[in-house]
Motif scaffolding. Structure first.
Motif, PDB file in Angstrom:
ATOM      1  N   ARG A 167      43.373  45.275  40.894  1.00  0.00           N
ATOM      2  CA  ARG A 167      43.946  43.765  41.216  1.00  0.00           C
ATOM      3  C   ARG A 167      42.693  42.902  41.901  1.00  0.00           C
ATOM      4  O   ARG A 167      42.750  41.940  41.727  1.00  0.00           O
ATOM      5  CB  ARG A 167      45.013  44.123  41.971  1.00  0.00           C
ATOM      6  N   SER A 168      42.033  43.762  42.712  1.00  0.00           N
ATOM      7  CA  SER A 168      40.911  42.872  43.349  1.00  0.00           C
ATOM      8  C   SER A 168      40.023  42.026  42.395  1.00  0.00           C
ATOM      9  O   SER A 168      39.096  41.179  43.051  1.00  0.00           O
ATOM     10  CB  SER A 168      40.271  43.622  44.376  1.00  0.00           C
ATOM     11  N   LEU A 169      39.842  42.658  41.343  1.00  0.00           N
ATOM     12  CA  LEU A 169      38.795  42.012  40.412  1.00  0.00           C
ATOM     13  C   LEU A 169      39.319  41.190  39.424  1.00  0.00           C
ATOM     14  O   LEU A 169      38.598  40.606  38.760  1.00  0.00           O
ATOM     15  CB  LEU A 169      37.958  43.272  39.503  1.00  0.00           C
ATOM     16  N   ILE A 170      40.602  41.099  39.346  1.00  0.00           N
ATOM     17  CA  ILE A 170      41.387  39.887  38.583  1.00  0.00           C
ATOM     18  C   ILE A 170      41.838  38.857  39.321  1.00  0.00           C
ATOM     19  O   ILE A 170      42.665  38.805  39.902  1.00  0.00           O
ATOM     20  CB  ILE A 170      42.503  40.780  37.727  1.00  0.00           C
ATOM     21  N   GLN A 171      41.071  37.576  39.023  1.00  0.00           N
ATOM     22  CA  GLN A 171      41.443  36.590  39.790  1.00  0.00           C
ATOM     23  C   GLN A 171      42.335  35.602  38.947  1.00  0.00           C
ATOM     24  O   GLN A 171      42.889  34.690  39.642  1.00  0.00           O
ATOM     25  CB  GLN A 171      40.110  36.024  40.217  1.00  0.00           C
ATOM     26  N   SER A 172      42.108  35.488  37.716  1.00  0.00           N
ATOM     27  CA  SER A 172      42.610  34.705  36.740  1.00  0.00           C
ATOM     28  C   SER A 172      44.258  34.941  36.898  1.00  0.00           C
ATOM     29  O   SER A 172      44.673  35.864  36.465  1.00  0.00           O
ATOM     30  CB  SER A 172      42.107  34.770  35.270  1.00  0.00           C
ATOM     31  N   PRO A 173      44.979  33.977  37.101  1.00  0.00           N
ATOM     32  CA  PRO A 173      46.547  33.763  36.882  1.00  0.00           C
ATOM     33  C   PRO A 173      46.704  34.152  35.508  1.00  0.00           C
ATOM     34  O   PRO A 173      47.796  34.742  35.325  1.00  0.00           O
ATOM     35  CB  PRO A 173      46.812  32.404  37.291  1.00  0.00           C
ATOM     36  N   GLN A 176      46.489  37.931  35.222  1.00  0.00           N
ATOM     37  CA  GLN A 176      47.471  38.526  35.958  1.00  0.00           C
ATOM     38  C   GLN A 176      48.848  38.652  35.066  1.00  0.00           C
ATOM     39  O   GLN A 176      49.367  39.594  35.040  1.00  0.00           O
ATOM     40  CB  GLN A 176      47.634  37.975  37.290  1.00  0.00           C
ATOM     41  N   LEU A 206      32.412  41.298  34.216  1.00  0.00           N
ATOM     42  CA  LEU A 206      33.065  42.215  35.367  1.00  0.00           C
ATOM     43  C   LEU A 206      32.405  43.664  35.317  1.00  0.00           C
ATOM     44  O   LEU A 206      32.097  44.156  34.261  1.00  0.00           O
ATOM     45  CB  LEU A 206      34.516  42.444  35.273  1.00  0.00           C
ATOM     46  N   TYR A 272      46.269  46.191  37.261  1.00  0.00           N
ATOM     47  CA  TYR A 272      46.564  45.534  36.157  1.00  0.00           C
ATOM     48  C   TYR A 272      46.386  46.512  35.020  1.00  0.00           C
ATOM     49  O   TYR A 272      45.091  46.843  34.926  1.00  0.00           O
ATOM     50  CB  TYR A 272      46.192  44.071  36.074  1.00  0.00           C
TER      51      TYR A 272
END
Length: 311
Positions: A167-173, A176, A206, A272
């Motif tokens: 989760r710390s690497l997925i910033q895009s809403p 998510q 990533l 995620y």
């Protein structure tokens, strides 16, 4: 049969030191040194090395013919003992040994007369090949394709590969929101068309964690990334699937896992999970065995195994 005798037979069959070394999983210099020591001990040369492909000398051919007779006698004895044995050895990866084989073997033993025993043997992809070839394992359960000559396999199930993203690497809403609901992974319903798959191109840039060369997820993972045109910021390679999953838990990178692993290992709240838009995300699980060594007990287990996974 002595190991050096097996090595000399392999060289004869392959007509090459380098090909034999590859098949035996040793280096060519090491193989050459062992043959030279045996030649010195016996005072003969086994091969004429001045021709290509190499051929045995007269003395070498005498040795090879005798070795073939010994090999045949040993194989006949091995087959006979296997037919009388009430013990099976099943080898597989750490994941299957920990999460699949205990239930499978316990269920099988309950269908057999008293005294039947089943041993589980854990190994890496390379070790599993050796286990089957040298007789330490009667069966290999694996997703790989090649376990040497004289082997057969049966498909026993299919499994989905999904992407586990910290989760710390997925910033895009948007990304998510596109993640699979965890209950859909627990029930397996995520495989239905109701749950859309996602292109890996969204994860370009990533870091990724893949398995090392020799594992199915080394080749499959690289193809998945290439098919989607993904350029990872970095790729870390690890030997075991569960190790790569644990590394992903600490945020080191995204990794490909079998969907079943998400339900039994780690904290799913740290990830995620994504259904992958590529046919390579579905793979066969197979059971391999030596076709010349199939005893009545092995036949019974093979039938039980196929029926067990069909349920």
């Amino acid at each position: 049969m002595e190991r050096i005798m097996e090595y000399i037979l392999c060289i004869y069959k392959e007509k090459s030191f380098s090909k034999a070394a590859s098949r035996l999983f040793i280096t060519q210099p090491a193989l050459s040194l062992m043959v030279q020591k045996e030649e010195k001990r016996r005072g003969i040369s086994f091969f004429n090395r001045n021709v290509n492909p190499i051929i045995p000398t007269e003395a070498g051919m005498e040795y090879i013919q005798a070795a073939m007779k010994i090999q045949k006698i040993e194989q006949q004895l091995e087959n006979r003992l296997h037919s009388l044995s009430n013990t099976l050895t099943i080898a597989s990866s750490a994941f299957f040994c920990a999460n699949v084989l205990p239930q499978l073997t316990d269920a099988f033993i309950k269908t057999q007369p008293p005294g039947c025993r089943v041993h589980c043997l854990e190994g890496s992809a390379r070790e599993l090949v050796a286990f089957l070839q040298d007789g330490r394992a009667d069966f290999i359960i694996s997703v790989d394709d090649h376990y040497g000559r004289n082997t057969q396999y049966q498909k026993i199930r299919q499994e989905y590969i999904i992407l586990a993203a910290p989760r710390s690497l997925i910033q895009s809403p948007e990304l998510q929101k596109a993640a699979l609901p965890y209950p859909s992974i627990q029930t397996g319903s995520f495989s239905q068309p109701d749950y859309p798959s996602l292109s890996l191109k969204h994860f370009s840039g990533l870091p990724f964690i893949l398995l090392t060369k020799g594992n199915d997820l080394y080749t499959r993972g690289r193809k998945l990334l290439r098919n989607a045109g993904v350029s990872p910021s970095s790729i870390t390679y690890m030997d075991q699937l569960q190790t790569s999953f644990l590394a992903a838990q600490t945020g080191q990178g995204l990794t490909f896992i079998r969907a079943e692993l998400a339900t039994i290992a780690g904290d799913p709240g740290q990830f995620y999970f994504y259904k992958i838009d590529d046919e390579l995300a579905l793979r066969d699980v197979k059971i391999f065995y030596q076709k010349a060594q199939i005893s009545p007990l092995k036949e019974t287990f093979l039938t039980f195994c196929i029926q067990h996974f069909d349920q």
